[in-house]
Write a protein that holds these residues in place. Structure first.
Motif, PDB file in Angstrom:
ATOM      1  N   ARG A  94       0.334   3.948 -16.060  1.00 53.78           N
ATOM      2  CA  ARG A  94       0.072   5.003 -17.038  1.00 53.78           C
ATOM      3  C   ARG A  94       1.225   4.961 -18.048  1.00 53.78           C
ATOM      4  O   ARG A  94       2.345   5.370 -17.735  1.00 53.78           O
ATOM      5  N   TYR A 149      -5.250  -0.917  -9.653  1.00 55.74           N
ATOM      6  CA  TYR A 149      -4.217  -0.010 -10.119  1.00 55.74           C
ATOM      7  C   TYR A 149      -3.810  -0.394 -11.534  1.00 55.74           C
ATOM      8  O   TYR A 149      -3.766  -1.578 -11.871  1.00 55.74           O
ATOM      9  N   ARG A 156       1.277   6.283  -7.077  1.00 56.45           N
ATOM     10  CA  ARG A 156       0.095   7.077  -7.434  1.00 56.45           C
ATOM     11  C   ARG A 156       0.411   8.566  -7.338  1.00 56.45           C
ATOM     12  O   ARG A 156       0.092   9.343  -8.246  1.00 56.45           O
ATOM     13  N   GLU A 157       1.070   8.985  -6.262  1.00 54.88           N
ATOM     14  CA  GLU A 157       1.418  10.400  -6.089  1.00 54.88           C
ATOM     15  C   GLU A 157       2.394  10.874  -7.159  1.00 54.88           C
ATOM     16  O   GLU A 157       2.383  12.044  -7.533  1.00 54.88           O
ATOM     17  N   SER A 169       0.826  -1.210   0.000  1.00 56.19           N
ATOM     18  CA  SER A 169       0.000   0.000   0.000  1.00 56.19           C
ATOM     19  C   SER A 169       0.860   1.258   0.000  1.00 56.19           C
ATOM     20  O   SER A 169       0.563   2.221  -0.714  1.00 56.19           O
ATOM     21  N   LEU A 203       2.417   1.625  -3.489  1.00 55.69           N
ATOM     22  CA  LEU A 203       1.407   2.050  -4.458  1.00 55.69           C
ATOM     23  C   LEU A 203       1.019   3.507  -4.246  1.00 55.69           C
ATOM     24  O   LEU A 203       0.772   4.231  -5.212  1.00 55.69           O
ATOM     25  N   LYS A 204       0.990   3.957  -3.016  1.00 55.48           N
ATOM     26  CA  LYS A 204       0.695   5.361  -2.730  1.00 55.48           C
ATOM     27  C   LYS A 204       1.755   6.267  -3.361  1.00 55.48           C
ATOM     28  O   LYS A 204       1.435   7.282  -3.984  1.00 55.48           O
ATOM     29  N   VAL A 251       0.914   5.392 -11.652  1.00 49.42           N
ATOM     30  CA  VAL A 251      -0.262   4.527 -11.724  1.00 49.42           C
ATOM     31  C   VAL A 251      -1.506   5.365 -11.485  1.00 49.42           C
ATOM     32  O   VAL A 251      -1.453   6.452 -10.905  1.00 49.42           O
ATOM     33  N   GLU A 252      -2.623   4.845 -11.955  1.00 50.45           N
ATOM     34  CA  GLU A 252      -3.905   5.459 -11.633  1.00 50.45           C
ATOM     35  C   GLU A 252      -4.780   4.395 -10.995  1.00 50.45           C
ATOM     36  O   GLU A 252      -4.538   3.197 -11.151  1.00 50.45           O
ATOM     37  N   THR A 253      -5.772   4.851 -10.259  1.00 46.14           N
ATOM     38  CA  THR A 253      -6.606   3.921  -9.509  1.00 46.14           C
ATOM     39  C   THR A 253      -8.010   3.861 -10.067  1.00 46.14           C
ATOM     40  O   THR A 253      -8.491   4.813 -10.691  1.00 46.14           O
ATOM     41  N   GLU A 254      -8.646   2.720  -9.808  1.00 48.66           N
ATOM     42  CA  GLU A 254     -10.047   2.536 -10.175  1.00 48.66           C
ATOM     43  C   GLU A 254     -10.729   1.809  -9.012  1.00 48.66           C
ATOM     44  O   GLU A 254     -10.540   0.603  -8.830  1.00 48.66           O
ATOM     45  N   GLY A 273       2.292   9.845 -10.171  1.00 53.47           N
ATOM     46  CA  GLY A 273       1.596   9.819 -11.453  1.00 53.47           C
ATOM     47  C   GLY A 273       1.943   8.621 -12.317  1.00 53.47           C
ATOM     48  O   GLY A 273       1.646   8.606 -13.505  1.00 53.47           O
TER      49      GLY A 273
END
Length: 69
Positions: free
Chosen positions: A38, A35, A19-20, A12, A15-16, A24-27, A22
């Motif tokens: 991109r 995840y 994500r921060e 986690s 992944l955070k 990966v993006e989340t759904e 940019g």
């Protein structure tokens, strides 16, 4: 978790960060979050890593070192 052997909190946190950044993006889907990478972010990083590799190679070939105190 099963595929990596890592603990859920560790994944986690990683992944955070992705994500921060940019990467990966989340759904969200119910209580789960999916995840996905991109591709444009990966391509941009690939170019930056290529530039970094060229600089490192040139520095190594020129044998540039800082003097030891």
């Amino acid at each position: 978790m099963e595929e990596t052997g890592a603990k859920q909190t560790n994944l986690s946190n990683h992944l955070k960060v992705l994500r921060e950044a940019g990467v990966v993006e989340t759904e969200p889907c119910g209580r789960f979050v999916y995840y996905k990478l991109r591709p444009e972010a990966i391509e941009a990083m690939a170019g930056q890593f290529a530039d970094l590799a060229r600089t490192a190679r040139a520095t190594a070939e020129a044998n540039l070192k800082r003097s030891c105190p």
